[in-house]
Design a protein around this motif. Structure first.
Motif, PDB file in Angstrom:
ATOM      1  N   ALA A   1     -13.488  30.033  58.023  1.00  0.00           N
ATOM      2  CA  ALA A   1     -14.080  30.659  56.841  1.00  0.00           C
ATOM      3  C   ALA A   1     -13.090  31.626  56.200  1.00  0.00           C
ATOM      4  CB  ALA A   1     -15.376  31.371  57.214  1.00  0.00           C
ATOM      5  N   ASP A   2     -12.377  32.386  57.024  1.00  0.00           N
ATOM      6  CA  ASP A   2     -11.378  33.327  56.488  1.00  0.00           C
ATOM      7  C   ASP A   2     -10.257  32.585  55.772  1.00  0.00           C
ATOM      8  OD1 ASP A   2     -12.787  35.512  57.435  1.00  0.00           O
ATOM      9  OD2 ASP A   2     -11.485  35.837  59.182  1.00  0.00           O
ATOM     10  N   ALA A   3      -9.838  31.452  56.318  1.00  0.00           N
ATOM     11  CA  ALA A   3      -8.759  30.670  55.710  1.00  0.00           C
ATOM     12  C   ALA A   3      -9.159  30.142  54.328  1.00  0.00           C
ATOM     13  CB  ALA A   3      -8.362  29.512  56.613  1.00  0.00           C
ATOM     14  N   ALA A   4     -10.441  29.951  54.120  1.00  0.00           N
ATOM     15  CA  ALA A   4     -10.920  29.391  52.852  1.00  0.00           C
ATOM     16  C   ALA A   4     -11.496  30.458  51.919  1.00  0.00           C
ATOM     17  CB  ALA A   4     -11.985  28.338  53.130  1.00  0.00           C
ATOM     18  N   LYS A   5     -11.398  31.717  52.326  1.00  0.00           N
ATOM     19  CA  LYS A   5     -11.968  32.803  51.534  1.00  0.00           C
ATOM     20  C   LYS A   5     -11.394  32.793  50.112  1.00  0.00           C
ATOM     21  CE  LYS A   5     -13.404  36.281  53.742  1.00  0.00           C
ATOM     22  NZ  LYS A   5     -13.429  37.261  54.747  1.00  0.00           N
ATOM     23  N   GLY A   6     -12.292  32.869  49.141  1.00  0.00           N
ATOM     24  CA  GLY A   6     -11.883  32.906  47.747  1.00  0.00           C
ATOM     25  C   GLY A   6     -11.643  31.530  47.136  1.00  0.00           C
ATOM     26  N   ILE A   7     -11.831  30.496  47.928  1.00  0.00           N
ATOM     27  CA  ILE A   7     -11.630  29.125  47.445  1.00  0.00           C
ATOM     28  C   ILE A   7     -12.961  28.398  47.542  1.00  0.00           C
ATOM     29  CG2 ILE A   7     -10.414  26.944  47.818  1.00  0.00           C
ATOM     30  CD1 ILE A   7      -8.245  28.594  49.307  1.00  0.00           C
ATOM     31  N   GLU A   8     -13.385  27.806  46.446  1.00  0.00           N
ATOM     32  CA  GLU A   8     -14.615  27.015  46.497  1.00  0.00           C
ATOM     33  C   GLU A   8     -14.258  25.667  47.109  1.00  0.00           C
ATOM     34  OE1 GLU A   8     -18.471  25.923  43.757  1.00  0.00           O
ATOM     35  OE2 GLU A   8     -16.629  26.563  42.761  1.00  0.00           O
ATOM     36  N   CYS A   9     -14.735  25.448  48.315  1.00  0.00           N
ATOM     37  CA  CYS A   9     -14.356  24.263  49.093  1.00  0.00           C
ATOM     38  C   CYS A   9     -15.482  23.247  49.153  1.00  0.00           C
ATOM     39  CB  CYS A   9     -14.008  24.677  50.522  1.00  0.00           C
ATOM     40  SG  CYS A   9     -12.615  25.799  50.628  1.00  0.00           S
ATOM     41  N   GLY A  10     -15.112  22.053  49.538  1.00  0.00           N
ATOM     42  CA  GLY A  10     -16.095  21.003  49.746  1.00  0.00           C
ATOM     43  C   GLY A  10     -15.553  19.942  50.658  1.00  0.00           C
ATOM     44  N   MET A  11     -16.449  19.127  51.152  1.00  0.00           N
ATOM     45  CA  MET A  11     -16.059  17.959  51.925  1.00  0.00           C
ATOM     46  C   MET A  11     -17.172  16.935  51.807  1.00  0.00           C
ATOM     47  SD  MET A  11     -16.331  19.441  55.816  1.00  0.00           S
ATOM     48  CE  MET A  11     -15.986  17.938  56.676  1.00  0.00           C
ATOM     49  N   THR A  12     -16.814  15.699  51.953  1.00  0.00           N
ATOM     50  CA  THR A  12     -17.814  14.638  51.883  1.00  0.00           C
ATOM     51  C   THR A  12     -17.325  13.421  52.655  1.00  0.00           C
ATOM     52  OG1 THR A  12     -19.290  13.444  50.377  1.00  0.00           O
ATOM     53  CG2 THR A  12     -16.984  13.568  49.734  1.00  0.00           C
ATOM     54  N   ALA A  13     -18.285  12.694  53.187  1.00  0.00           N
ATOM     55  CA  ALA A  13     -17.962  11.443  53.868  1.00  0.00           C
ATOM     56  C   ALA A  13     -17.922  10.322  52.834  1.00  0.00           C
ATOM     57  CB  ALA A  13     -19.003  11.134  54.938  1.00  0.00           C
ATOM     58  N   VAL A  14     -16.946   9.460  52.971  1.00  0.00           N
ATOM     59  CA  VAL A  14     -16.805   8.301  52.087  1.00  0.00           C
ATOM     60  C   VAL A  14     -16.994   7.061  52.958  1.00  0.00           C
ATOM     61  CG1 VAL A  14     -15.240   7.044  50.561  1.00  0.00           C
ATOM     62  CG2 VAL A  14     -15.240   9.558  50.560  1.00  0.00           C
ATOM     63  N   MET A  15     -17.888   6.212  52.521  1.00  0.00           N
ATOM     64  CA  MET A  15     -18.235   5.031  53.296  1.00  0.00           C
ATOM     65  C   MET A  15     -17.571   3.781  52.709  1.00  0.00           C
ATOM     66  SD  MET A  15     -20.198   6.595  55.394  1.00  0.00           S
ATOM     67  CE  MET A  15     -21.062   5.343  56.293  1.00  0.00           C
ATOM     68  N   ASN A  16     -17.138   2.909  53.593  1.00  0.00           N
ATOM     69  CA  ASN A  16     -16.692   1.557  53.233  1.00  0.00           C
ATOM     70  C   ASN A  16     -15.533   1.500  52.247  1.00  0.00           C
ATOM     71  OD1 ASN A  16     -18.717   0.446  54.933  1.00  0.00           O
ATOM     72  ND2 ASN A  16     -20.205   0.839  53.314  1.00  0.00           N
ATOM     73  N   LEU A  17     -14.572   2.394  52.417  1.00  0.00           N
ATOM     74  CA  LEU A  17     -13.366   2.351  51.604  1.00  0.00           C
ATOM     75  C   LEU A  17     -12.193   2.542  52.555  1.00  0.00           C
ATOM     76  CD1 LEU A  17     -12.523   2.116  48.608  1.00  0.00           C
ATOM     77  CD2 LEU A  17     -12.436   4.603  48.543  1.00  0.00           C
ATOM     78  N   ASP A  18     -11.145   1.727  52.424  1.00  0.00           N
ATOM     79  CA  ASP A  18     -10.037   1.847  53.359  1.00  0.00           C
ATOM     80  C   ASP A  18      -9.174   3.073  53.038  1.00  0.00           C
ATOM     81  OD1 ASP A  18      -7.712   1.198  51.684  1.00  0.00           O
ATOM     82  OD2 ASP A  18      -8.410  -0.864  51.711  1.00  0.00           O
ATOM     83  N   ARG A  19      -8.358   3.441  54.000  1.00  0.00           N
ATOM     84  CA  ARG A  19      -7.527   4.649  53.911  1.00  0.00           C
ATOM     85  C   ARG A  19      -6.643   4.670  52.677  1.00  0.00           C
ATOM     86  NH1 ARG A  19      -5.198   5.796  59.975  1.00  0.00           N
ATOM     87  NH2 ARG A  19      -7.163   5.486  61.044  1.00  0.00           N
ATOM     88  N   ASP A  20      -5.965   3.571  52.428  1.00  0.00           N
ATOM     89  CA  ASP A  20      -5.018   3.536  51.314  1.00  0.00           C
ATOM     90  C   ASP A  20      -5.725   3.739  49.979  1.00  0.00           C
ATOM     91  OD1 ASP A  20      -2.905   3.144  53.067  1.00  0.00           O
ATOM     92  OD2 ASP A  20      -2.980   0.958  52.889  1.00  0.00           O
ATOM     93  N   ALA A  21      -6.846   3.081  49.792  1.00  0.00           N
ATOM     94  CA  ALA A  21      -7.599   3.226  48.541  1.00  0.00           C
ATOM     95  C   ALA A  21      -8.111   4.654  48.392  1.00  0.00           C
ATOM     96  CB  ALA A  21      -8.761   2.238  48.495  1.00  0.00           C
ATOM     97  N   LEU A  22      -8.603   5.242  49.483  1.00  0.00           N
ATOM     98  CA  LEU A  22      -9.102   6.616  49.406  1.00  0.00           C
ATOM     99  C   LEU A  22      -7.961   7.604  49.174  1.00  0.00           C
ATOM    100  CD1 LEU A  22     -11.486   8.519  49.426  1.00  0.00           C
ATOM    101  CD2 LEU A  22     -11.349   8.572  51.935  1.00  0.00           C
ATOM    102  N   ALA A  23      -6.816   7.358  49.779  1.00  0.00           N
ATOM    103  CA  ALA A  23      -5.651   8.225  49.565  1.00  0.00           C
ATOM    104  C   ALA A  23      -5.246   8.217  48.093  1.00  0.00           C
ATOM    105  CB  ALA A  23      -4.485   7.785  50.448  1.00  0.00           C
ATOM    106  N   LYS A  24      -5.334   7.061  47.435  1.00  0.00           N
ATOM    107  CA  LYS A  24      -5.022   6.977  46.001  1.00  0.00           C
ATOM    108  C   LYS A  24      -6.036   7.774  45.178  1.00  0.00           C
ATOM    109  CE  LYS A  24      -2.549   2.632  46.271  1.00  0.00           C
ATOM    110  NZ  LYS A  24      -2.580   1.189  46.104  1.00  0.00           N
ATOM    111  N   CYS A  25      -7.309   7.721  45.569  1.00  0.00           N
ATOM    112  CA  CYS A  25      -8.336   8.518  44.877  1.00  0.00           C
ATOM    113  C   CYS A  25      -8.036  10.010  45.023  1.00  0.00           C
ATOM    114  CB  CYS A  25      -9.724   8.221  45.441  1.00  0.00           C
ATOM    115  SG  CYS A  25     -10.313   6.543  45.144  1.00  0.00           S
ATOM    116  N   CYS A  26      -7.637  10.421  46.223  1.00  0.00           N
ATOM    117  CA  CYS A  26      -7.292  11.831  46.461  1.00  0.00           C
ATOM    118  C   CYS A  26      -6.075  12.239  45.646  1.00  0.00           C
ATOM    119  CB  CYS A  26      -7.041  12.076  47.951  1.00  0.00           C
ATOM    120  SG  CYS A  26      -8.519  11.997  48.968  1.00  0.00           S
ATOM    121  N   GLU A  27      -5.084  11.365  45.608  1.00  0.00           N
ATOM    122  CA  GLU A  27      -3.874  11.662  44.839  1.00  0.00           C
ATOM    123  C   GLU A  27      -4.214  11.846  43.359  1.00  0.00           C
ATOM    124  OE1 GLU A  27       0.323   9.494  43.720  1.00  0.00           O
ATOM    125  OE2 GLU A  27      -0.570   9.062  45.681  1.00  0.00           O
ATOM    126  N   GLU A  28      -5.035  10.976  42.813  1.00  0.00           N
ATOM    127  CA  GLU A  28      -5.426  11.080  41.406  1.00  0.00           C
ATOM    128  C   GLU A  28      -6.239  12.347  41.150  1.00  0.00           C
ATOM    129  OE1 GLU A  28      -7.989   8.622  38.076  1.00  0.00           O
ATOM    130  OE2 GLU A  28      -7.066   7.503  39.719  1.00  0.00           O
TER     131      GLU A  28
END
Length: 179
Positions: free
Chosen positions: A118-145
């Motif tokens: 929590a301290d490491a993320a202080k002041g940053i609005e953070c999020g996380m989510t699970a992504v279903m049925n998408l391979d690593r490479d395709a998801l990495a491209k989504c993250c890059e974009e």
């Protein structure tokens, strides 16, 4: 027949978790209450009146205390796993179940970990989510974009067909939308 137990990670928490076990089993209560924390564990887990259970610094010790309690009830009833594993935070619970840590140590370590995260993320609005049925490479491209909006990365490879992304909220939301 061999028995394996997989302990859950952060994200499976919900208000009320463990209340029925706490009321019914002294072994659960003893393990659950073993740690010395700076907040009311019962109140957060069972009622969550302040709405803090989903905040990392509370979620992590609550989840490990719950798991330690369940493990204590299982042990008291003669259930001993041949294999123990944990998903992310659940590794602390698996280590407690294996006898590497006491319930007190595991919950207090999880509390320390949760506060540090929590301290490491202080002041940053953070999020996380699970992504279903998408391979690593395709998801990495989504993250890059989506990284034009902030930091977003694949942070957990849960299992084939389920990856988790995390980072700055706007970037996570964009990457999830693209995915």
């Amino acid at each position: 027949m061999k028995l394996a137990i997989l302990y859950a990670g952060q994200g499976s928490q919900h208000p009320g978790m463990g209340k029925d076990l706490y009321e019914r089993y002294p072994a659960f209560r003893e393990a659950f209450n073993a740690a010395d924390l700076d907040f009311d564990l019962e109140s957060v887990c069972f009622d969550d009146p302040e709405g803090v259970l989903n905040l990392t610094q509370y979620t992590q010790p609550c989840m490990v205390a719950f798991a330690a309690g369940v493990t204590a009830v299982l042990k008291e009833n003669g259930v001993k796993a041949d294999y123990l594993a944990g998903l992310s935070l659940g590794e602390y619970s698996a280590l407690e179940a294996a006898g590497v840590f006491t319930a007190k140590q595991a919950v207090e370590l999880a509390a320390f970990r949760g506060k540090a995260m929590a301290d490491a993320a202080k002041g940053i609005e953070c999020g996380m989510t699970a992504v279903m049925n998408l391979d690593r490479d395709a998801l990495a491209k989504c993250c890059e974009e989506a990284s034009a909006l902030g930091c977003v990365q694949i942070c957990n490879y849960n299992c084939p067909g389920q990856l988790v992304i995390g980072g700055e909220k706007a970037a996570v939301e964009k990457a999830a939308e693209l995915a």
